[in-house]
Design a protein around this motif. Structure first.
Motif, PDB file in Angstrom:
ATOM      1  N   ASN A 126       0.841  -1.195   0.000  1.00 57.13           N
ATOM      2  CA  ASN A 126       0.000   0.000   0.000  1.00 57.13           C
ATOM      3  C   ASN A 126       0.876   1.244   0.000  1.00 57.13           C
ATOM      4  O   ASN A 126       1.561   1.522   0.981  1.00 57.13           O
ATOM      5  N   VAL A 127       0.872   1.984  -1.106  1.00 57.95           N
ATOM      6  CA  VAL A 127       1.691   3.185  -1.233  1.00 57.95           C
ATOM      7  C   VAL A 127       0.867   4.267  -1.931  1.00 57.95           C
ATOM      8  O   VAL A 127       1.064   4.576  -3.109  1.00 57.95           O
ATOM      9  N   PRO A 128      -0.097   4.854  -1.213  1.00 57.44           N
ATOM     10  CA  PRO A 128      -1.028   5.793  -1.841  1.00 57.44           C
ATOM     11  C   PRO A 128      -0.363   7.006  -2.471  1.00 57.44           C
ATOM     12  O   PRO A 128      -0.901   7.586  -3.418  1.00 57.44           O
ATOM     13  N   GLY A 129       0.801   7.400  -1.984  1.00 52.70           N
ATOM     14  CA  GLY A 129       1.498   8.532  -2.569  1.00 52.70           C
ATOM     15  C   GLY A 129       1.935   8.300  -4.000  1.00 52.70           C
ATOM     16  O   GLY A 129       2.173   9.258  -4.750  1.00 52.70           O
ATOM     17  N   ARG A 130       2.063   7.032  -4.402  1.00 52.15           N
ATOM     18  CA  ARG A 130       2.456   6.706  -5.774  1.00 52.15           C
ATOM     19  C   ARG A 130       1.280   6.240  -6.621  1.00 52.15           C
ATOM     20  O   ARG A 130       1.288   6.409  -7.834  1.00 52.15           O
ATOM     21  N   THR A 131       0.280   5.640  -6.013  1.00 56.28           N
ATOM     22  CA  THR A 131      -0.745   4.950  -6.791  1.00 56.28           C
ATOM     23  C   THR A 131      -2.065   5.704  -6.907  1.00 56.28           C
ATOM     24  O   THR A 131      -2.898   5.354  -7.741  1.00 56.28           O
ATOM     25  N   ALA A 132      -2.291   6.688  -6.045  1.00 53.29           N
ATOM     26  CA  ALA A 132      -3.560   7.425  -5.974  1.00 53.29           C
ATOM     27  C   ALA A 132      -4.708   6.544  -5.513  1.00 53.29           C
ATOM     28  O   ALA A 132      -5.870   6.852  -5.749  1.00 53.29           O
ATOM     29  N   VAL A 133      -4.398   5.454  -4.817  1.00 47.59           N
ATOM     30  CA  VAL A 133      -5.427   4.622  -4.190  1.00 47.59           C
ATOM     31  C   VAL A 133      -4.886   4.159  -2.844  1.00 47.59           C
ATOM     32  O   VAL A 133      -3.710   3.820  -2.721  1.00 47.59           O
ATOM     33  N   ASP A 134      -5.737   4.181  -1.845  1.00 42.34           N
ATOM     34  CA  ASP A 134      -5.320   3.842  -0.485  1.00 42.34           C
ATOM     35  C   ASP A 134      -6.185   2.688   0.024  1.00 42.34           C
ATOM     36  O   ASP A 134      -7.415   2.789   0.044  1.00 42.34           O
ATOM     37  N   MET A 135      -5.542   1.607   0.428  1.00 43.02           N
ATOM     38  CA  MET A 135      -6.275   0.430   0.901  1.00 43.02           C
ATOM     39  C   MET A 135      -6.499   0.517   2.414  1.00 43.02           C
ATOM     40  O   MET A 135      -5.547   0.639   3.187  1.00 43.02           O
ATOM     41  N   ASP A 136      -7.743   0.437   2.834  1.00 42.98           N
ATOM     42  CA  ASP A 136      -8.080   0.533   4.246  1.00 42.98           C
ATOM     43  C   ASP A 136      -7.533  -0.660   5.031  1.00 42.98           C
ATOM     44  O   ASP A 136      -7.449  -1.783   4.517  1.00 42.98           O
ATOM     45  N   ASN A 137      -7.210  -0.409   6.295  1.00 43.17           N
ATOM     46  CA  ASN A 137      -6.732  -1.493   7.158  1.00 43.17           C
ATOM     47  C   ASN A 137      -7.768  -2.605   7.305  1.00 43.17           C
ATOM     48  O   ASN A 137      -7.423  -3.776   7.474  1.00 43.17           O
ATOM     49  N   GLU A 138      -9.041  -2.248   7.245  1.00 40.58           N
ATOM     50  CA  GLU A 138     -10.092  -3.268   7.353  1.00 40.58           C
ATOM     51  C   GLU A 138     -10.024  -4.271   6.201  1.00 40.58           C
ATOM     52  O   GLU A 138     -10.232  -5.472   6.397  1.00 40.58           O
ATOM     53  N   VAL A 139      -9.709  -3.784   5.010  1.00 41.41           N
ATOM     54  CA  VAL A 139      -9.587  -4.669   3.848  1.00 41.41           C
ATOM     55  C   VAL A 139      -8.357  -5.566   3.995  1.00 41.41           C
ATOM     56  O   VAL A 139      -8.393  -6.755   3.681  1.00 41.41           O
ATOM     57  N   VAL A 140      -7.268  -4.989   4.491  1.00 37.28           N
ATOM     58  CA  VAL A 140      -6.061  -5.792   4.729  1.00 37.28           C
ATOM     59  C   VAL A 140      -6.368  -6.927   5.702  1.00 37.28           C
ATOM     60  O   VAL A 140      -5.961  -8.074   5.491  1.00 37.28           O
ATOM     61  N   ALA A 141      -7.104  -6.622   6.771  1.00 40.49           N
ATOM     62  CA  ALA A 141      -7.439  -7.652   7.757  1.00 40.49           C
ATOM     63  C   ALA A 141      -8.287  -8.759   7.138  1.00 40.49           C
ATOM     64  O   ALA A 141      -8.113  -9.940   7.470  1.00 40.49           O
ATOM     65  N   GLU A 142      -9.190  -8.408   6.230  1.00 36.73           N
ATOM     66  CA  GLU A 142      -9.974  -9.431   5.540  1.00 36.73           C
ATOM     67  C   GLU A 142      -9.083 -10.312   4.673  1.00 36.73           C
ATOM     68  O   GLU A 142      -9.213 -11.545   4.661  1.00 36.73           O
ATOM     69  N   LEU A 143      -8.169  -9.691   3.945  1.00 32.64           N
ATOM     70  CA  LEU A 143      -7.284 -10.446   3.053  1.00 32.64           C
ATOM     71  C   LEU A 143      -6.290 -11.301   3.825  1.00 32.64           C
ATOM     72  O   LEU A 143      -5.816 -12.324   3.320  1.00 32.64           O
ATOM     73  N   ALA A 144      -5.974 -10.896   5.047  1.00 32.91           N
ATOM     74  CA  ALA A 144      -4.985 -11.620   5.848  1.00 32.91           C
ATOM     75  C   ALA A 144      -5.412 -13.043   6.164  1.00 32.91           C
ATOM     76  O   ALA A 144      -4.578 -13.871   6.552  1.00 32.91           O
ATOM     77  N   THR A 145      -6.683 -13.355   5.993  1.00 30.70           N
ATOM     78  CA  THR A 145      -7.146 -14.716   6.270  1.00 30.70           C
ATOM     79  C   THR A 145      -6.840 -15.676   5.129  1.00 30.70           C
ATOM     80  O   THR A 145      -6.963 -16.889   5.297  1.00 30.70           O
ATOM     81  N   HIS A 146      -6.437 -15.152   3.966  1.00 25.38           N
ATOM     82  CA  HIS A 146      -6.114 -16.028   2.827  1.00 25.38           C
ATOM     83  C   HIS A 146      -4.755 -16.689   3.058  1.00 25.38           C
ATOM     84  O   HIS A 146      -3.793 -16.034   3.431  1.00 25.38           O
ATOM     85  N   ARG A 147      -4.661 -17.961   2.792  1.00 23.96           N
ATOM     86  CA  ARG A 147      -3.432 -18.707   3.108  1.00 23.96           C
ATOM     87  C   ARG A 147      -2.219 -18.232   2.308  1.00 23.96           C
ATOM     88  O   ARG A 147      -1.074 -18.386   2.761  1.00 23.96           O
ATOM     89  N   ASN A 148      -2.437 -17.650   1.133  1.00 26.70           N
ATOM     90  CA  ASN A 148      -1.308 -17.208   0.320  1.00 26.70           C
ATOM     91  C   ASN A 148      -0.896 -15.765   0.597  1.00 26.70           C
ATOM     92  O   ASN A 148       0.132 -15.315   0.091  1.00 26.70           O
TER      93      ASN A 148
END
Length: 290
Positions: free
Chosen positions: A134-156
């Protein structure tokens, strides 16, 4: 788990913009000898945006083959098109990369649900450890911590590179999902604080020019030694700032050229560091003892 100093490695280039393979091999050996914990190949600092897909894959394969298992390879395989990210991630896995680093899709600015669907699609498609970036200063999109926590359950999905520079947000990430995935800093000025709070390492631009110092800083900070880490961090603070006087990797490639590590090759639309910044970067290198 990868930990410590992970260099966001530059891609050295000849004057005509072609990859300088001999210089790349020398850099890999330098980092192994200096105690760098892992090689971050073909990320933002590696000019991934201007490498062709074949070049991108070739650089990753070269790093894997040259390092030969001595330290891990974290391959940058993000893209703003999900199909391309899957293609790059699959190629990196086939080449033998230990894990892949996937930046949030830039320019097209997906929603939070779109970000979740993007990263979930890559994780479902390729069975290799994956680190969100997540690097919003370069990408113009910012991923919320809540979304990261959801993705963290994926085994990969095994980690996230947080390059927001927001200390509170980094601590919140660790509290939310630090037991499930590794949280890495992607911001040299605030990296020490994130590691002292439980972060596992720093994916670092500064490590290109000060690999020993950054390796020592990360070792101390991840061990909880605030006093020791702070002493090194103080020396590196001017360098952390100077390496962003123009867009990364312009200053760091110029600094490395001054050190005799690489030539001054860089790809358009990026150009060599403006002369007005030369004295500042030199002074920062001297202050850091490099």
């Amino acid at each position: 788990m990868i930990s410590g100093s992970i260099v966001a490695l530059v891609t050295p280039m000849n004057a005509d913009g072609g990859v300088d393979w001999a210089a790349l091999e020398r850099l890999l050996e330098l980092h192994i000898e200096a105690g760098t914990g892992a090689i971050g190949a073909v990320g933002t600092t590696g000019e991934s945006a201007t490498l062709s897909v074949p070049e991108h894959c070739e650089v990753i394969k070269f790093c894997v083959d040259s390092v030969a298992g001595r330290i891990p390879i974290m391959a940058g395989t993000g893209a703003n098109a999900t199909r391309e990210a899957i293609e790059l991630t699959r190629a990196a896995a086939d080449a033998g990369a230990d894990c892949c680093l996937l930046v949030t899709p830039y320019y097209n600015r997906p929603t939070q649900r779109g970000l979740y669907a993007h990263f979930r699609a890559v994780a479902d498609a390729v069975d290799v450890p994956q680190i969100l970036y997540n690097v919003p200063g370069r990408t113009a999109v910012d991923m919320d911590n809540e979304v990261v926590a959801e993705l963290a359950t994926h085994r990969n999905i095994v980690g996230i590179k947080d390059a927001t520079g927001d200390r509170e947000r980094g601590r919140d990430l660790i509290a939310r999902c630090g037991d499930e995935i590794a949280v890495y800093s992607g911001d040299d000025p605030t990296a020490m604080d994130l590691m002292l709070a439980g972060g596992k390492g720093n994916i670092s631009v500064t490590a290109n020019v000060a690999p020993r110092q950054m390796a020592q800083l990360c070792a101390l900070a991840t061990a909880g030694d605030r006093e020791g880490a702070s002493a090194i961090n103080e020396l590196l603070t001017p360098l952390n700032s100077a390496l962003f006087l123009e867009a990364n990797p312009i200053p760091v490639k110029w600094a490395m050229a001054q050190q005799g590590l690489i030539g001054e090759g860089i790809r358009l639309p990026l150009i060599v560091l403006d002369e007005q910044y030369h004295a500042d970067v030199r002074a920062a290198l001297e202050a850091a003892g490099v």
